[in-house]
Design a protein around this motif. Structure first.
Motif, short mmCIF file in Angstrom:
data_model
loop_
_atom_site.label_atom_id
_atom_site.label_comp_id
_atom_site.label_asym_id
_atom_site.label_seq_id
_atom_site.Cartn_x
_atom_site.Cartn_y
_atom_site.Cartn_z
N LEU A 199 0.83 -1.20 0.00
CA LEU A 199 0.00 0.00 0.00
C LEU A 199 0.86 1.25 0.00
O LEU A 199 0.58 2.22 -0.74
CB LEU A 199 -0.94 0.00 1.21
CG LEU A 199 -2.03 -1.08 1.20
CD1 LEU A 199 -2.78 -1.07 2.53
CD2 LEU A 199 -3.01 -0.86 0.05
N GLN A 200 1.92 1.25 0.82
CA GLN A 200 2.80 2.42 0.86
C GLN A 200 3.60 2.57 -0.43
O GLN A 200 4.01 3.68 -0.78
CB GLN A 200 3.73 2.31 2.07
CG GLN A 200 3.00 2.46 3.40
CD GLN A 200 3.92 2.36 4.59
OE1 GLN A 200 5.03 1.86 4.50
NE2 GLN A 200 3.45 2.82 5.74
N ASP A 201 3.81 1.46 -1.14
CA ASP A 201 4.50 1.51 -2.42
C ASP A 201 3.58 1.90 -3.58
O ASP A 201 4.02 2.00 -4.73
CB ASP A 201 5.16 0.15 -2.73
CG ASP A 201 6.40 -0.10 -1.89
OD1 ASP A 201 6.91 0.85 -1.27
OD2 ASP A 201 6.86 -1.26 -1.84
N GLY A 202 2.27 2.07 -3.29
CA GLY A 202 1.36 2.60 -4.30
C GLY A 202 0.58 1.58 -5.09
O GLY A 202 0.09 1.89 -6.18
N VAL A 203 0.42 0.35 -4.58
CA VAL A 203 -0.27 -0.68 -5.35
C VAL A 203 -1.70 -0.29 -5.69
O VAL A 203 -2.23 -0.71 -6.72
CB VAL A 203 -0.21 -2.04 -4.60
CG1 VAL A 203 -1.05 -1.99 -3.33
CG2 VAL A 203 -0.68 -3.18 -5.50
#
Length: 444
Positions: A199-203
């Motif tokens: 989620l923090q990586d933008g998935v």
């Protein structure tokens, strides 16, 4: 569903789970070394969670030696509990399972509200604090002042005064190099670690909304025993008094709120909410003063909203989960991700966070590694308190204002004895005060 590669637990706990959650205590390579391969433990509070934590601490070395060739031991050598007579059967069961050489507490079982000092003063390396939240700040402070490593269950306080005290002790622990673990076990579960990283990586793109739930059944209540003082009664029924428990939003819902803050890497700046006590103990205010339902709208610094439901209702919809909504998809946290374009993604990795958090802590202590989870434990507890005060008052509460001027629910708590008058008392009808939205004042 396709599965994704999981991330290193230790690496992620040491970076994103702390620094990414707005904590000021980054992972440090080395901590204070142990003097032997045996960690001597004192248990402060031997209720259900305290017993569980001690059991997991005693079990952890077996897995570490088997899977990581790390030879280490843990040993319970002191106990403090407000009602030590309740501990007899638990101690006997632990002796039967682990042997008397690992449960060596003879002559070191202390009772009352100040027994924690005696237990901490024993020859121990680590203190496990699993008492009602209202009592944790002074117990944590005392343990750190005595130079002990600490595992403390959530939530870490019941009011803002306690939060400030925990934050000050957390800073002192950092200065001393004392490892501190906090019982927000989701941060140690592979499935949560993997999901939060994605989620923090933008998935799912920019996260623009979170929904978090702890809707469950009714809770326990212990009657007043003959000869009990009012203080003994309230401590024995601590969940039902805000000064001791912080209410359901702190005591249980904190897990979901913490997950939301972890995902965002920040804490809310304000909250508004609503709630009440309609079905708690059948509506009998002689038994409880806390709310049985809360709903909170939190606002993060970037404008993102987090919507929170907390409830105890027998026969109602039970649901404990967290959801993230983004510009490119949605996610049921630690379960699966549903991009708007592409196949769903199953989150891989084990659960079992209660056990894993103890394995991580024991391993870190034996390797001389250091981490300090106290700040995010305090700030996630503060997030729960922020929501509670919004629900109690019916007003929008600014986080900075609350941190500066929030109420002290238990003034003078360090000096409480069984004969002290508790912070709340029943009225002439025997009923305890329940906060009235629109009337309740959240600031001192």
């Amino acid at each position: 569903m396709k599965e994704t590669e999981s991330v290193s637990r230790r690496k992620f706990i040491g970076t994103s789970a702390i620094a990414g959650a707005a904590a000021s205590f980054p992972y440090v390579a080395r901590g204070e070394a142990l003097q032997s391969d045996t960690i001597r433990v004192a248990a402060i509070g031997l209720g259900g969670r305290g017993t569980g934590a001690i059991t997991q601490i005693l079990d952890a070395p077996m897995d570490l030696e088997k899977n990581k060739n790390l030879r280490c031991k843990t040993k319970l050598v002191a106990i403090a509990d407000a009602f030590p007579e309740k501990s007899a059967n638990k101690i006997a069961a632990m002796k039967k399972k682990y042997g008397e050489d690992r449960i060596d507490v003879e002559g070191r079982i202390f009772g009352g509200l100040d027994g924690y000092k005696q237990a901490i003063n024993e020859d121990v390396d680590m203190v496990v604090i699993a008492t009602p939240p209202g009592f944790k700040p002074q117990q944590f402070e005392y343990a750190i002042n005595q130079g002990k490593k600490v595992f403390m269950e959530k939530p870490v306080a019941s009011d803002v005064t306690g939060i400030r005290r925990v934050l000050a002790s957390a800073k002192k622990a950092k200065e001393k190099g004392l490892t501190v673990g906090i019982g927000l076990q989701r941060r140690h579960e592979e499935r949560y670690i993997d999901c939060v990283k994605q989620l923090q990586d933008g998935v799912i793109g920019d996260i623009n909304m979170l929904r978090v739930y702890w809707n469950g059944n009714s809770i326990w209540h212990r009657g007043k025993q003959p000869g009990m003082t009012e203080m003994e009664y309230q401590v024995n029924n601590w969940y039902h008094f805000t000064w001791a428990s912080g209410d359901q939003i702190c005591e249980q819902h904190i897990h979901n709120l913490d997950a939301g803050c972890w995902i965002k890497g920040m804490y809310p700046i304000k909250a508004n909410g609503m709630g009440g006590s309609e079905m708690r103990m059948g509506g009998d205010r002689k038994l409880s003063q806390i709310f049985d339902h809360t709903f909170v709208e939190y606002t993060f610094p970037d404008g993102t909203k987090m919507f929170s439901q907390g409830r105890h209702l027998k026969g109602g919809w039970s649901h404990v989960a967290e959801y993230a909504h983004g510009s490119k998809g949605t996610c049921k946290v630690a379960s699966h991700i549903e991009p708007f374009a592409g196949d769903p993604i199953r989150i891989r990795g084990a659960g079992g966070g209660h056990y894993q958090e103890q394995k991580d802590l024991i391993e870190a202590l034996h390797k001389g590694e250091y981490y300090n989870e106290a700040e995010y434990g305090a700030m996630s507890t503060f997030t729960a308190i922020l929501g509670r005060e919004a629900c109690y008052s019916g007003k929008e509460i600014i986080a900075d204002d609350l941190m500066k001027k929030g109420r002290d629910y238990a003034p003078g708590i360090d000096d409480y004895t069984w004969d002290s008058a508790p912070p709340v008392a029943p009225d002439e009808k025997g009923e305890y005060p329940v906060p009235a939205p629109g009337v309740y004042r959240p600031f001192a």
